[in-house]
Design a protein around this motif. Structure first.
Motif, PDB file in Angstrom:
ATOM      1  N   VAL A  78       5.333   4.665  -0.602  1.00  0.00           N
ATOM      2  CA  VAL A  78       5.780   5.920  -1.204  1.00  0.00           C
ATOM      3  C   VAL A  78       4.624   6.917  -1.234  1.00  0.00           C
ATOM      4  N   VAL A  79       4.967   8.187  -1.454  1.00  0.00           N
ATOM      5  CA  VAL A  79       3.958   9.211  -1.710  1.00  0.00           C
ATOM      6  C   VAL A  79       3.836   9.355  -3.222  1.00  0.00           C
ATOM      7  N   VAL A  80       2.638   9.124  -3.731  1.00  0.00           N
ATOM      8  CA  VAL A  80       2.431   9.093  -5.182  1.00  0.00           C
ATOM      9  C   VAL A  80       1.698  10.352  -5.633  1.00  0.00           C
ATOM     10  N   ALA A  81       2.266  11.047  -6.613  1.00  0.00           N
ATOM     11  CA  ALA A  81       1.592  12.165  -7.264  1.00  0.00           C
ATOM     12  C   ALA A  81       1.038  11.655  -8.590  1.00  0.00           C
ATOM     13  N   THR A  82      -0.264  11.729  -8.749  1.00  0.00           N
ATOM     14  CA  THR A  82      -0.897  11.233  -9.967  1.00  0.00           C
ATOM     15  C   THR A  82      -1.056  12.348 -10.990  1.00  0.00           C
ATOM     16  N   MET A 139       0.838  -1.193   0.000  1.00  0.00           N
ATOM     17  CA  MET A 139       0.000   0.000   0.000  1.00  0.00           C
ATOM     18  C   MET A 139       0.875   1.246   0.000  1.00  0.00           C
ATOM     19  N   ALA A 140       0.413   2.273  -0.702  1.00  0.00           N
ATOM     20  CA  ALA A 140       1.151   3.526  -0.750  1.00  0.00           C
ATOM     21  C   ALA A 140       1.056   4.254   0.589  1.00  0.00           C
ATOM     22  N   HIS A 141       2.017   5.098   0.849  1.00  0.00           N
ATOM     23  CA  HIS A 141       1.998   5.954   2.026  1.00  0.00           C
ATOM     24  C   HIS A 141       0.873   6.968   1.886  1.00  0.00           C
ATOM     25  N   LEU A 142       0.752   7.547   0.692  1.00  0.00           N
ATOM     26  CA  LEU A 142      -0.309   8.500   0.368  1.00  0.00           C
ATOM     27  C   LEU A 142      -0.351   8.663  -1.144  1.00  0.00           C
ATOM     28  N   VAL A 143      -1.563   8.818  -1.681  1.00  0.00           N
ATOM     29  CA  VAL A 143      -1.743   9.113  -3.101  1.00  0.00           C
ATOM     30  C   VAL A 143      -2.388  10.484  -3.209  1.00  0.00           C
ATOM     31  N   VAL A 144      -1.796  11.370  -4.000  1.00  0.00           N
ATOM     32  CA  VAL A 144      -2.308  12.733  -4.150  1.00  0.00           C
ATOM     33  C   VAL A 144      -2.958  12.864  -5.520  1.00  0.00           C
ATOM     34  N   VAL A 145      -4.232  13.289  -5.522  1.00  0.00           N
ATOM     35  CA  VAL A 145      -4.959  13.477  -6.768  1.00  0.00           C
ATOM     36  C   VAL A 145      -5.439  14.917  -6.856  1.00  0.00           C
ATOM     37  N   GLY A 146      -5.785  15.345  -8.066  1.00  0.00           N
ATOM     38  CA  GLY A 146      -6.284  16.698  -8.268  1.00  0.00           C
ATOM     39  C   GLY A 146      -5.975  17.183  -9.664  1.00  0.00           C
ATOM     40  N   MET A 147      -6.436  18.384  -9.970  1.00  0.00           N
ATOM     41  CA  MET A 147      -6.296  18.952 -11.301  1.00  0.00           C
ATOM     42  C   MET A 147      -4.842  19.288 -11.638  1.00  0.00           C
ATOM     43  N   PRO A 148      -4.519  19.405 -12.925  1.00  0.00           N
ATOM     44  CA  PRO A 148      -3.183  19.850 -13.324  1.00  0.00           C
ATOM     45  C   PRO A 148      -2.890  21.228 -12.731  1.00  0.00           C
ATOM     46  N   GLY A 149      -1.691  21.383 -12.200  1.00  0.00           N
ATOM     47  CA  GLY A 149      -1.287  22.668 -11.666  1.00  0.00           C
ATOM     48  C   GLY A 149      -1.633  22.912 -10.216  1.00  0.00           C
ATOM     49  N   VAL A 150      -2.304  21.947  -9.563  1.00  0.00           N
ATOM     50  CA  VAL A 150      -2.712  22.174  -8.183  1.00  0.00           C
ATOM     51  C   VAL A 150      -1.557  21.992  -7.196  1.00  0.00           C
ATOM     52  N   GLY A 151      -0.483  21.365  -7.636  1.00  0.00           N
ATOM     53  CA  GLY A 151       0.685  21.215  -6.764  1.00  0.00           C
ATOM     54  C   GLY A 151       0.886  19.833  -6.209  1.00  0.00           C
ATOM     55  N   LYS A 152       0.422  18.826  -6.913  1.00  0.00           N
ATOM     56  CA  LYS A 152       0.527  17.440  -6.427  1.00  0.00           C
ATOM     57  C   LYS A 152       1.978  16.986  -6.299  1.00  0.00           C
ATOM     58  N   SER A 153       2.762  17.217  -7.324  1.00  0.00           N
ATOM     59  CA  SER A 153       4.162  16.755  -7.308  1.00  0.00           C
ATOM     60  C   SER A 153       4.969  17.468  -6.241  1.00  0.00           C
ATOM     61  N   ALA A 154       4.782  18.775  -6.139  1.00  0.00           N
ATOM     62  CA  ALA A 154       5.532  19.542  -5.129  1.00  0.00           C
ATOM     63  C   ALA A 154       5.187  19.055  -3.731  1.00  0.00           C
ATOM     64  N   LEU A 155       3.910  18.824  -3.475  1.00  0.00           N
ATOM     65  CA  LEU A 155       3.509  18.325  -2.158  1.00  0.00           C
ATOM     66  C   LEU A 155       4.059  16.932  -1.915  1.00  0.00           C
ATOM     67  N   ALA A 156       3.970  16.059  -2.904  1.00  0.00           N
ATOM     68  CA  ALA A 156       4.440  14.685  -2.726  1.00  0.00           C
ATOM     69  C   ALA A 156       5.907  14.650  -2.332  1.00  0.00           C
ATOM     70  N   HIS A 157       6.733  15.437  -2.996  1.00  0.00           N
ATOM     71  CA  HIS A 157       8.168  15.422  -2.694  1.00  0.00           C
ATOM     72  C   HIS A 157       8.465  16.063  -1.337  1.00  0.00           C
ATOM     73  N   ALA A 158       7.777  17.153  -1.013  1.00  0.00           N
ATOM     74  CA  ALA A 158       8.014  17.804   0.278  1.00  0.00           C
ATOM     75  C   ALA A 158       7.542  16.925   1.432  1.00  0.00           C
ATOM     76  N   LEU A 159       6.390  16.293   1.263  1.00  0.00           N
ATOM     77  CA  LEU A 159       5.858  15.432   2.314  1.00  0.00           C
ATOM     78  C   LEU A 159       6.715  14.183   2.475  1.00  0.00           C
ATOM     79  N   ALA A 160       7.166  13.619   1.376  1.00  0.00           N
ATOM     80  CA  ALA A 160       8.001  12.418   1.436  1.00  0.00           C
ATOM     81  C   ALA A 160       9.270  12.684   2.235  1.00  0.00           C
ATOM     82  N   GLU A 161       9.821  13.858   2.077  1.00  0.00           N
ATOM     83  CA  GLU A 161      11.037  14.203   2.825  1.00  0.00           C
ATOM     84  C   GLU A 161      10.747  14.254   4.322  1.00  0.00           C
TER      85      GLU A 161
END
Length: 510
Positions: A72-76, A1-23
């Protein structure tokens, strides 16, 4: 199971949050767009332009399936959930929906290569957002605004990932969960999407004082109207009931839509009754923001408003779609609101034989109370037998609450009255020969431990007896829930003279 999966519209900041939270969490972040590139040697843009969106969604689902096997923290991608296969893969996974308006998204998508937004980006974003909102909501465990800064967002998401507790009220097709967690309010959009899939509008009932609180940042995932009602018992009147129903009608709420209470016990009682009678019944969910609401009013489906003759005399049984008990919001409660809830907690502890309880672990005590009530309601929804035990301490409590309300609306809170009612019930049981004096002393000690009063203020004894006779659980006699040799049980036909003598003796205590 993933640590967290982040979903949402393009540009909402999914990737940035995933990397910051993973750290912060000490895990790895994965972006499904990057995984597609790694697995196929083609970028997202190339896949969509050459093979088409449908083909891309299949390889994207492959990438998601691979990511979900790791902690892992997944940015979709923004459109990941348009694939039924991807949606199925996320069932049971911890999912965060980052939501933001189109203006916010446009500022973050400037000069980016997005094939699906070619032409008029604003129009396309609006169309995609409208089409995808229900998909995001259905998959979401939590929903947060992506418009806030990353520095503000990361600690909030980190807090959401602390362990939660869930108790289920088992009522067949009307069964529902009670979630006890910090940040539980952020689960509302997912709850409504899954339990009321045909809903298009939500009416939030709350108070003006709560609406200005910094934690009032809920997302329903639906078109939402907020209706303000008075604080406390002043909300539970026929005039307020009528005004709320009028506002629901003007807002166009249909039978498929939902009412949501955000507040304490009185707001829960009112919202539940509104939902029970508007259009002959609509769905209701409770976001319980006080200790009293979490351990009592929000769970079990009892709804009511008051009469001059007494509390909760006009109401209905109407079970909620779900209950969210947010422990984070409890941090903002004043001391008196804690006492108002402690009375119900002590009642539950006495019913469970948990004399060792202390106010030092509120989360465990909320769980204790909810667990007890969920079990009792599951076996006796409409108070035919076992559920009547939950009225322990309430016969006197409701009487002195009503009398105090006539003098000063702020004189006595429900839990404070229940505490006095429990002390009285112990003394009445002693006078009837059901328990020993040491048990009365022990009940008093537990109540004192929680800062609750064990003495009876100056109320007229005959007025108290009059209210007791009108109590809704009485059956043309004086009925109490009392401790005894077989434990706590319902005792009917108690002699009024014994009750009078116990009241007078209690009033004389110093």
């Amino acid at each position: 199971m993933a640590h967290l999966v982040v979903v949402g519209m393009p540009g909402v900041g999914k990737s940035a949050l995933a990397h910051a939270l993973a750290e912060v969490r000490g895990v790895t972040a994965l972006d499904t767009d990057d995984l597609v590139d790694e697995m196929t040697g083609r970028s997202v843009q190339e896949w969509i332009r050459v093979e088409g969106e449908a083909a891309f969604r299949e390889v994207e689902a492959d990438a998601l399936e691979r990511a979900l096997t790791e902690d892992v923290v997944v940015a979709t991608g923004g459109g990941t959930l348009t694939s039924s296969r991807s949606r199925e893969l996320l069932v049971g996974q911890p999912v965060l929906w980052l939501d933001a308006d189109v203006d916010t998204l446009l500022t973050r998508l400037d000069e980016t290569d997005r094939p699906l937004l070619e032409g008029d980006p604003r129009t396309r974003l609006s169309e995609l957002a409208d089409a995808r909102r229900s998909l995001y909501a259905e998959a979401a465990t939590w929903t947060l605004s992506g418009a806030q800064s990353l520095d503000a967002l990361v600690p909030r998401v980190d807090a959401l990932l602390t362990p939660s507790m869930t108790r289920r009220v088992e009522l067949g097709e009307r069964s529902y969960d009670v979630v006890i967690a910090r940040g539980a309010r952020h689960r509302l959009a997912g709850l409504l999407s899954r339990s009321a899939p045909r809903a298009r509008r939500a009416a939030l009932l709350t108070t003006a004082s709560l609406r200005v609180q910094p934690w009032f940042d809920l997302s329903t995932g639906l078109e939402t109207v907020v209706i303000e009602v008075p604080d406390g018992e002043a909300a539970k009147t026929f005039s307020t009931l009528e005004q709320v129903c009028e506002q629901l009608a003007h807002a166009g709420l249909s039978r498929h839509d939902v009412v949501v209470s955000v507040g304490g016990g009185a707001v829960c009682d009112l919202a539940g009754f509104v939902a029970a009678i508007y259009l002959r019944g609509v769905g209701v969910a409770h976001v319980a923001t006080t200790l009293l609401a979490q351990v009592d009013a929000a769970v079990g489906g009892k709804t009511a408003v008051d009469l001059a003759a007494g509390k909760n005399l006009v109401g209905a049984f109407h079970q909620p779609l779900g209950v969210l008990c947010d422990l984070e919001v409890l941090d903002t409660l004043p001391e008196r609101e804690w006492r108002s809830g402690w009375g119900e907690v002590v009642k539950c502890a006495l019913l469970e034989g948990r004399d060792d309880v202390t106010p030092d672990e509120p989360a465990a005590l909320v769980d204790l109370a909810v667990d007890l009530k969920a079990r009792i309601v599951s076996s006796d929804e409409r108070e035919g037998a076992q559920r009547a035990l939950l009225n322990y301490g309430h016969t006197l409590a409701h009487a002195i609450e009503a009398l105090a309300l006539e003098r000063d609306p702020d004189e006595l809170r429900h839990g404070e009255a229940v505490g006095v009612g429990l002390a009285f019930a112990a003394r009445l049981a002693l006078r009837l020969g059901r328990i020993e004096a040491t048990r009365v002393e022990h009940v008093d000690e537990i109540l004192t431990r929680f800062g609750l009063e064990t003495r009876l203020k100056e109320f007229d004894t005959e007025e108290i007896l009059s209210y007791m006779a009108r109590d809704k659980k009485a059956h043309h006699d004086l009925t109490f829930v009392l401790d005894g040799p077989r434990g706590v049980e319902v005792v009917s036909g108690v002699d009024v003279g014994v009750v009078r003598a116990t009241l007078e003796a209690m009033k004389g205590e110093r």
